[in-house]
Design an enzyme around this catalytic site. Structure first.
Site, short mmCIF file in Angstrom:
data_model
loop_
_atom_site.label_atom_id
_atom_site.label_comp_id
_atom_site.label_asym_id
_atom_site.label_seq_id
_atom_site.Cartn_x
_atom_site.Cartn_y
_atom_site.Cartn_z
CD GLU A 37 45.06 64.32 115.51
OE1 GLU A 37 43.89 63.86 116.41
OE2 GLU A 37 45.05 64.68 114.81
NE ARG A 110 36.89 59.12 105.21
CZ ARG A 110 37.61 60.36 104.57
NH1 ARG A 110 38.73 60.09 105.17
NH2 ARG A 110 36.78 60.88 104.38
NE ARG A 191 28.92 58.10 106.43
CZ ARG A 191 30.37 58.88 105.09
NH1 ARG A 191 31.25 57.50 104.53
NH2 ARG A 191 30.52 60.12 104.76
CG ASP A 313 38.11 67.51 104.79
OD1 ASP A 313 38.21 68.14 103.50
OD2 ASP A 313 37.23 66.79 105.32
CB ALA A 326 40.37 61.62 100.71
#
Length: 426
Positions: A37, A110, A191, A313, A326
């Site tokens: 990551e 999430r 949002r 993605d 997702a």
């Protein structure tokens, strides 16, 4: 497994799809899994994420059903099967509802979901601060070079590094195709998260029906729409208000502008002036919205090159209009985990196995990409067949998602196994 040593699998990208895949794969003795990551820790941007019935089945199939259930939100009875109620933005008048029996609007925050997954990874699987910059394939071995100068050798690489994937460039170059850059859709989304009790108080004060808070809603208007659903076990209401600029056929997002920025409430309210009181009060409860420029990818000609495959993605970033992005990453992870975990997989068969993954998953994911774009047109009254016919619009919305939710994952696996000539295993 007939290989003398474990198959070394590298996963680049620590989002939901990458971590879910790593969790399943690290249960197998014949697989050696390492996840890389680029950030310093696991983390997700965004707020609520919705999962359709197909994604919930994939989550269960990956062995993650119980941790998901512990944090997932579901609409309270008697509306537990409702995915969204569809309403006119101008007056909140009811059009129809989309119903997913047994699942309804299944959603989580999430970051909470990723935390639940990452906390279950065995020690030593995840490496942080590792941004992949180059991939080299030679015969049966791969080498990944990272921006910090380190390298990692593996037998198979899974690119789960999102819409701005660097692994995608390697795959497309290997296929003789040009790079695929994210494309701006012309749609932006405001949002916000609202404390449900604050919203309830505001609705009571204006004499508005609290049913609009309890049940997920989608308000439709010309070139704009608003959705709401609960997260954090109903303590918060996730709100996304979309607006689309259709003034040019090839919208461009300025290269020097971030995809996400803070916006003013006044800017957001101005975009929805003339909408229903229910919509106005909803937005008035978001003092500091964020604004997201929505990008997706064109449908790719392939997800696999040699011993490298794309998931999530990185392969098929899509617009959020079907709540399916997702979920498609989880379908990818589920199928790959079943194939990689099968003891019939020999090291020499890895490219064939990945080719079977590509053949099965790509048509499905491309269809979901395509219909996600079409859904935005439908919601914003730009679909010629329904824009002027509210009854037909309501009927279309009520039935439109069945094919997406009812997808048979087991049939995908059988198709892949047939391609590989594998015997059925329990």
């Amino acid at each position: 497994m007939q290989s003398k040593s474990p198959l070394r699998i590298a996963i680049v990208g620590g989002g939901i799809a990458g971590v879910a895949l790593a969790l399943d794969l690290c249960r197998h003795a014949h697989l050696q899994v390492q996840l890389f990551e680029s950030a310093a820790a696991f983390g997700e941007v965004g707020a609520g994420v919705s999962f359709g019935a197909n994604a919930v089945r994939a989550i269960a199939g990956l062995g993650l059903g119980e941790p998901y259930r512990q944090i997932a939100d579901q609409t309270p009875a008697p509306w537990q099967d409702v995915w969204f109620e569809w309403r006119r933005g101008v007056d909140a008048g009811y059009l129809s509802a989309s119903v997913a029996p047994g699942v309804g609007q299944s959603s989580v925050h999430r970051a909470d979901f990723l935390d639940a997954l990452a906390s279950r990874l065995p020690d030593g699987i995840a490496c942080f601060g590792k941004r992949a910059v180059q991939v080299t394939q030679q015969a049966e071995r791969l080498q990944i070079r990272f921006s910090d100068g380190t390298e990692h050798e593996c037998d198979l690489l899974i690119g789960a590094d999102g819409i701005k994937s660097s692994i995608r460039d390697h795959v497309l170059q290997g296929l003789g195709q040009p790079p695929a850059a994210p494309q701006f859709s012309g749609t932006c989304a405001y949002r916000g998260l609202i404390d449900s009790e604050i919203l309830r108080g505001a609705y009571r004060e204006r004499g508005l029906d609290e049913h609009l808070i309890d049940v997920p809603q989608m308000y439709l208007g010309l070139d704009a729409h608003i959705l709401t659903f609960p997260v954090k076990h109903g303590r918060l209401i996730n709100v996304v208000a979309f607006t689309t600029d259709r003034s040019r056929p090839d919208p461009q997002w300025p290269a020097d502008q971030p995809w996400v920025r803070q916006a003013s409430q006044a800017e957001m309210l101005d975009a929805f002036s003339g909408w229903s009181e229910a919509a106005q009060v909803l937005l008035e409860c978001i003092p500091t919205p964020s604004l997201w420029a929505l990008h997706d990818l064109a449908e790719l000609p392939g997800y696999v090159h040699g011993r490298v495959a794309l998931i999530g993605d990185a392969a098929h970033a899509m617009l959020p209009h079907q709540g399916a992005g997702a979920g498609q990453g989880l379908e990818d992870a589920w199928l790959l985990a079943r194939l990689l975990g099968d003891p019939q997989l020999l090291d020499a068969e890895v490219p064939l196995m990945l080719a079977a993954y590509d053949a099965v998953r790509r048509p499905r994911a491309c269809q979901v990409q395509r219909t996600s774009r079409q859904a935005g047109e439908l919601y914003e009254l730009r679909d010629p067949a329904t824009a002027a016919d509210q009854a037909r619009l309501g009927q279309t919305l009520a039935q439109r998602f069945d094919w997406l939710w009812n997808h048979d994952l087991a049939a995908d696996l059988q198709q892949a196994r047939r391609r590989l000539g594998w015997l059925q295993t329990a």
